[in-house]
Design a protein around this motif. Structure first.
Motif, PDB file in Angstrom:
ATOM      1  N   ALA A 342     107.553 -22.001  -6.094  1.00 17.23           N
ATOM      2  CA  ALA A 342     107.146 -22.409  -4.751  1.00 17.23           C
ATOM      3  C   ALA A 342     108.357 -22.739  -3.886  1.00 17.23           C
ATOM      4  CB  ALA A 342     106.213 -23.619  -4.841  1.00 17.23           C
ATOM      5  N   LEU A 343     109.269 -23.561  -4.409  1.00 22.22           N
ATOM      6  CA  LEU A 343     110.423 -23.971  -3.620  1.00 22.22           C
ATOM      7  C   LEU A 343     111.357 -22.801  -3.314  1.00 22.22           C
ATOM      8  CD1 LEU A 343     111.315 -27.367  -5.375  1.00 22.22           C
ATOM      9  CD2 LEU A 343     110.148 -27.035  -3.195  1.00 22.22           C
ATOM     10  N   THR A 344     111.668 -22.016  -4.357  1.00 24.83           N
ATOM     11  CA  THR A 344     112.561 -20.872  -4.153  1.00 24.83           C
ATOM     12  C   THR A 344     111.896 -19.817  -3.282  1.00 24.83           C
ATOM     13  OG1 THR A 344     113.505 -21.280  -6.344  1.00 24.83           O
ATOM     14  CG2 THR A 344     114.023 -19.178  -5.312  1.00 24.83           C
ATOM     15  N   GLY A 345     110.592 -19.612  -3.477  1.00 25.38           N
ATOM     16  CA  GLY A 345     109.864 -18.627  -2.670  1.00 25.38           C
ATOM     17  C   GLY A 345     109.920 -18.942  -1.193  1.00 25.38           C
ATOM     18  N   VAL A 346     109.761 -20.220  -0.849  1.00 28.91           N
ATOM     19  CA  VAL A 346     109.846 -20.613   0.558  1.00 28.91           C
ATOM     20  C   VAL A 346     111.229 -20.298   1.126  1.00 28.91           C
ATOM     21  CG1 VAL A 346     109.891 -22.610   2.106  1.00 28.91           C
ATOM     22  CG2 VAL A 346     108.061 -22.390   0.429  1.00 28.91           C
ATOM     23  N   LEU A 347     112.281 -20.610   0.350  1.00 25.37           N
ATOM     24  CA  LEU A 347     113.643 -20.339   0.817  1.00 25.37           C
ATOM     25  C   LEU A 347     113.904 -18.839   0.959  1.00 25.37           C
ATOM     26  CD1 LEU A 347     115.774 -22.956  -1.151  1.00 25.37           C
ATOM     27  CD2 LEU A 347     115.029 -23.043   1.227  1.00 25.37           C
ATOM     28  N   VAL A 348     113.394 -18.052   0.015  1.00 25.63           N
ATOM     29  CA  VAL A 348     113.573 -16.593   0.094  1.00 25.63           C
ATOM     30  C   VAL A 348     112.912 -16.041   1.353  1.00 25.63           C
ATOM     31  CG1 VAL A 348     112.913 -14.396  -0.965  1.00 25.63           C
ATOM     32  CG2 VAL A 348     113.863 -16.226  -2.385  1.00 25.63           C
ATOM     33  N   ALA A 380     119.062  -8.155  -2.860  1.00 22.27           N
ATOM     34  CA  ALA A 380     119.263  -9.017  -4.037  1.00 22.27           C
ATOM     35  C   ALA A 380     118.621 -10.392  -3.970  1.00 22.27           C
ATOM     36  CB  ALA A 380     120.767  -9.178  -4.289  1.00 22.27           C
ATOM     37  N   THR A 381     118.333 -10.891  -2.775  1.00 19.76           N
ATOM     38  CA  THR A 381     117.923 -12.289  -2.656  1.00 19.76           C
ATOM     39  C   THR A 381     116.666 -12.613  -3.452  1.00 19.76           C
ATOM     40  OG1 THR A 381     118.986 -12.529  -0.499  1.00 19.76           O
ATOM     41  CG2 THR A 381     117.229 -14.076  -1.022  1.00 19.76           C
ATOM     42  N   TRP A 382     115.702 -11.717  -3.478  1.00 22.99           N
ATOM     43  CA  TRP A 382     114.427 -11.996  -4.143  1.00 22.99           C
ATOM     44  C   TRP A 382     114.600 -12.227  -5.645  1.00 22.99           C
ATOM     45  CZ3 TRP A 382     112.694  -8.763  -8.010  1.00 22.99           C
ATOM     46  CH2 TRP A 382     113.330  -7.528  -8.110  1.00 22.99           C
ATOM     47  N   SER A 383     115.717 -11.757  -6.216  1.00 22.60           N
ATOM     48  CA  SER A 383     115.910 -11.895  -7.663  1.00 22.60           C
ATOM     49  C   SER A 383     116.047 -13.354  -8.092  1.00 22.60           C
ATOM     50  CB  SER A 383     117.150 -11.114  -8.107  1.00 22.60           C
ATOM     51  OG  SER A 383     118.337 -11.705  -7.606  1.00 22.60           O
ATOM     52  N   PHE A 384     116.316 -14.254  -7.149  1.00 17.47           N
ATOM     53  CA  PHE A 384     116.456 -15.660  -7.515  1.00 17.47           C
ATOM     54  C   PHE A 384     115.119 -16.300  -7.886  1.00 17.47           C
ATOM     55  CE2 PHE A 384     120.498 -14.851  -5.561  1.00 17.47           C
ATOM     56  CZ  PHE A 384     121.369 -15.614  -6.327  1.00 17.47           C
ATOM     57  N   LEU A 385     114.011 -15.644  -7.582  1.00 14.67           N
ATOM     58  CA  LEU A 385     112.719 -16.079  -8.104  1.00 14.67           C
ATOM     59  C   LEU A 385     112.689 -15.923  -9.624  1.00 14.67           C
ATOM     60  CD1 LEU A 385     110.423 -14.470  -5.392  1.00 14.67           C
ATOM     61  CD2 LEU A 385     110.670 -16.930  -5.804  1.00 14.67           C
ATOM     62  N   LEU A 386     113.152 -14.772 -10.113  1.00 10.88           N
ATOM     63  CA  LEU A 386     113.229 -14.540 -11.556  1.00 10.88           C
ATOM     64  C   LEU A 386     114.227 -15.495 -12.195  1.00 10.88           C
ATOM     65  CD1 LEU A 386     113.431 -10.616 -11.462  1.00 10.88           C
ATOM     66  CD2 LEU A 386     111.386 -12.058 -11.492  1.00 10.88           C
ATOM     67  N   PHE A 387     115.346 -15.659 -11.526  1.00  6.44           N
ATOM     68  CA  PHE A 387     116.410 -16.546 -12.007  1.00  6.44           C
ATOM     69  C   PHE A 387     115.891 -17.975 -12.181  1.00  6.44           C
ATOM     70  CE2 PHE A 387     119.712 -19.580 -10.682  1.00  6.44           C
ATOM     71  CZ  PHE A 387     120.707 -19.320 -11.600  1.00  6.44           C
ATOM     72  N   GLY A 388     115.074 -18.432 -11.229  1.00  3.17           N
ATOM     73  CA  GLY A 388     114.545 -19.788 -11.282  1.00  3.17           C
ATOM     74  C   GLY A 388     113.655 -20.030 -12.480  1.00  3.17           C
ATOM     75  N   VAL A 389     112.776 -19.078 -12.779  1.00  2.00           N
ATOM     76  CA  VAL A 389     111.895 -19.220 -13.940  1.00  2.00           C
ATOM     77  C   VAL A 389     112.717 -19.269 -15.224  1.00  2.00           C
ATOM     78  CG1 VAL A 389     109.999 -18.171 -15.232  1.00  2.00           C
ATOM     79  CG2 VAL A 389     109.992 -18.092 -12.734  1.00  2.00           C
ATOM     80  N   LEU A 434     125.748  -2.382  -7.049  1.00  2.00           N
ATOM     81  CA  LEU A 434     126.276  -3.740  -7.173  1.00  2.00           C
ATOM     82  C   LEU A 434     125.216  -4.770  -6.831  1.00  2.00           C
ATOM     83  CD1 LEU A 434     129.702  -3.132  -5.382  1.00  2.00           C
ATOM     84  CD2 LEU A 434     129.328  -3.313  -7.845  1.00  2.00           C
ATOM     85  N   TRP A 435     124.490  -4.519  -5.740  1.00  2.00           N
ATOM     86  CA  TRP A 435     123.507  -5.516  -5.283  1.00  2.00           C
ATOM     87  C   TRP A 435     122.252  -5.481  -6.161  1.00  2.00           C
ATOM     88  CZ3 TRP A 435     127.664  -6.441  -3.335  1.00  2.00           C
ATOM     89  CH2 TRP A 435     128.352  -5.641  -2.428  1.00  2.00           C
ATOM     90  N   LEU A 436     121.864  -4.299  -6.623  1.00  2.00           N
ATOM     91  CA  LEU A 436     120.684  -4.201  -7.493  1.00  2.00           C
ATOM     92  C   LEU A 436     120.951  -4.762  -8.883  1.00  2.00           C
ATOM     93  CD1 LEU A 436     119.279  -0.668  -6.553  1.00  2.00           C
ATOM     94  CD2 LEU A 436     118.265  -2.901  -6.033  1.00  2.00           C
ATOM     95  N   SER A 437     122.225  -4.937  -9.234  1.00  2.00           N
ATOM     96  CA  SER A 437     122.524  -5.510 -10.552  1.00  2.00           C
ATOM     97  C   SER A 437     122.020  -6.943 -10.657  1.00  2.00           C
ATOM     98  CB  SER A 437     124.027  -5.462 -10.827  1.00  2.00           C
ATOM     99  OG  SER A 437     124.739  -6.392 -10.021  1.00  2.00           O
ATOM    100  N   PHE A 438     121.838  -7.628  -9.527  1.00  2.00           N
ATOM    101  CA  PHE A 438     121.314  -8.998  -9.569  1.00  2.00           C
ATOM    102  C   PHE A 438     119.874  -9.030 -10.051  1.00  2.00           C
ATOM    103  CE2 PHE A 438     125.084  -9.746  -7.088  1.00  2.00           C
ATOM    104  CZ  PHE A 438     125.450 -11.036  -7.413  1.00  2.00           C
ATOM    105  N   PRO A 439     118.940  -8.282  -9.441  1.00  2.00           N
ATOM    106  CA  PRO A 439     117.578  -8.292  -9.995  1.00  2.00           C
ATOM    107  C   PRO A 439     117.494  -7.703 -11.396  1.00  2.00           C
ATOM    108  CG  PRO A 439     117.745  -6.730  -8.165  1.00  2.00           C
ATOM    109  CD  PRO A 439     118.981  -7.547  -8.151  1.00  2.00           C
ATOM    110  N   VAL A 440     118.325  -6.708 -11.709  1.00  2.00           N
ATOM    111  CA  VAL A 440     118.286  -6.119 -13.048  1.00  2.00           C
ATOM    112  C   VAL A 440     118.692  -7.149 -14.098  1.00  2.00           C
ATOM    113  CG1 VAL A 440     119.398  -4.426 -14.564  1.00  2.00           C
ATOM    114  CG2 VAL A 440     118.606  -3.738 -12.302  1.00  2.00           C
TER     115      VAL A 440
END
Length: 490
Positions: A342-348, A380-389, A434-440
């Motif tokens: 929820a928190l990260t999603g709002v920021l994204v 790449a920004t949306w990948s921080f949702l996965l990172f958070g979990v 380079l940027w897609l390596s973050f979600p991967v």
């Protein structure tokens, strides 16, 4: 509260019962102070980046990105051991053993001040070779060298300042470090434009002026904190015969190294991966490097809620495991996952909606780096949702003392997966690899973390006492993506 009364100091931590009450409300209440501290620390780096970008342009931004990422790696070699010292100090205060806490801080200062001085000297000498290893763009190299060499001078003072702040927090005093952190931030960010542009009586030093402001801020805050500690006769001060504690105790140093190794290795893996990625980004030119540095500044804040929630989950789970309340551990984990999403999603969403506004704080509206930075954000920004979990799952398993599993997973995701994807996909995708390596890499870490949480043997670890609250927080705060900050923690 008496300054020298360890019982009084440790009482607030002892009364923080995380085994009772509503889980989500308790989780958020515990996470908010950690989040606030991280925001304050990182705000300094962002303000300085604004000054550099506005006064000196894209080449200077690229230079500071290269220099700060290098410092992040070098600080990581000793920072994990500083966090281990903090944990030992907290445990000593919990046992009312003030003299033992002083022995720990003496050993830590005596050992790591020498290491920091050595790294600063060697860094000054070999700064050109470091920048060559990173393939720093030729246009940014003179600026990066001027900035990096001065920043190296700030390392001993900066490390000792952070070590003392962490030690005070380990002793139950979180207010004193906050005041001196504010002093450091105000001095650093306030002096930056004066030294960069030569305003008033200040010399015009350009990019070296930004680093000079950091040296002055660290030194002033450190001197002020030491004076305050002795003026208030706080428990961690060393007097008379206690000054011999500055000679490192071999047994204590061995424990510090042993406890700090997982934290240090984790930070080294993260920063080494970040340096390797930055080296590849540098090949794309100054504008792309500047754009990436700005994106990383924004990602600093994007990952903070997940890191704070992960720390809170770890601390809550540790107490509940210690109390034998395993039925609450799963609920704590689920609450942490939903809260961080929820928190990260709002920021994204906010960043996606206002990316140009956010990026324009660092870059002019007509900067050639602006469209590149916006593209990086969208990729790449949306990948921080996965990172958070992933951080929440790591927090739970670490609460029972399982630190090797998360370390191995991070190594796999950040090195062979991330870098392997880049080398395989770059011939076809170009810079987008380079940027897609973050979600991967984030997806890889999440899948492995979920498998370890669901099927791993971390629940069966019974031979060691679950780590203390301070240890859980410190471990969780070392898990973020490397970014443009000089300090490796949030």
């Amino acid at each position: 509260m008496a300054d020298g009364d360890p019982a009084a100091r440790s009482a607030p931590r002892g009364r923080r019962d995380l085994t009772q009450g509503p889980i989500t409300r308790t989780l958020i209440a515990f996470a908010l102070p950690t989040l606030g501290s991280s925001v304050l620390q990182s705000l300094n780096g962002s303000i300085n980046t604004v000054w550099v970008g506005r006064f000196l342009g894209e080449g200077a931004l690229a230079a500071t990105s290269n220099a700060n990422m290098t410092m992040f790696l070098l600080m990581s070699f000793v920072f994990g051991f500083g966090m281990a010292s903090t944990i030992l100090i907290g445990q000593a205060f919990g046992r009312r053993e003030v003299d033992q806490a002083r022995r720990v801080i003496g050993t830590a200062i005596g050992a790591f001040s020498l290491v920091a001085i050595a790294v600063a000297v060697l860094g000054w000498i070999f700064a050109p070779q470091l920048l060559s290893l990173l393939a720093t763009p030729e246009a940014a190299r003179p600026l990066a060298l001027a900035y990096l060499r001065v920043i190296f001078l700030s390392m001993p003072g900066g490390l000792m300042l952070v070590l003392l702040m962490m030690a005070l927090r380990g002793g139950g005093d979180s207010l004193t470090p906050l005041w001196f952190m504010i002093l450091s931030v105000l001095l650093d960010s306030g002096l930056n434009p004066f030294f960069i542009a030569g305003i008033g009586p200040f010399p015009k030093l350009g990019i070296a002026g930004s680093a000079t402001a950091t040296v002055i801020a660290n030194t002033a805050a450190l001197v002020g904190l030491v004076i305050y500690i002795y003026a208030r006769d706080l428990p961690l001060r060393l007097r008379g015969a206690e000054l011999r504690y500055l000679r490192p105790d071999p047994e204590l140093l061995k424990i510090i190294l042993k406890k700090g190794l997982p934290m240090g290795l984790q930070m080294i893996v993260i920063s080494a991966s970040g340096l390797a990625l930055l080296g590849l980004v540098n090949h794309e030119g100054v504008d792309t490097t500047a754009a990436f540095g700005v994106a990383m500044q924004l990602w600093t804040y994007l990952q903070m809620p997940a890191m704070a929630v992960g720390a809170a989950v770890s601390a809550m789970a540790a107490q509940n495991i210690g109390a034998g309340r395993w039925e609450r551990v799963g609920r704590i984990t689920r609450s942490g996952v939903f809260t961080t999403l929820a928190l990260t999603g709002v920021l994204v969403i906010l960043l996606a909606a206002a990316d140009r506004t956010a990026l324009s704080l660092f870059l002019g509206p007509n900067s050639p780096a602006m469209p590149i930075a916006r593209h990086i954000q969208w990729m790449a920004t949306w990948s921080f949702l996965l990172f958070g979990v992933t951080l929440v799952l790591f927090g739970t398993v670490r609460a029972n003392g399982a630190v090797v599993g998360p370390l191995v997973i991070l190594c796999i995701g950040l090195i062979p997966v991330r870098l392997g994807f880049i080398f395989l996909a770059r011939p076809y995708l170009g810079a987008d690899a380079l940027w897609l390596s973050f979600p991967v890499s984030s997806l890889s870490n999440l899948v492995l973390a979920a498998a370890y949480y669901l099927k791993g043997n971390w629940r069966k670890i019974r031979l060691q006492v679950p780590p203390a609250t301070d240890e859980c927080v410190e471990l969780s705060e070392t898990a973020g993506e490397a970014d443009g900050r000089m300090s490796p923690t949030g």
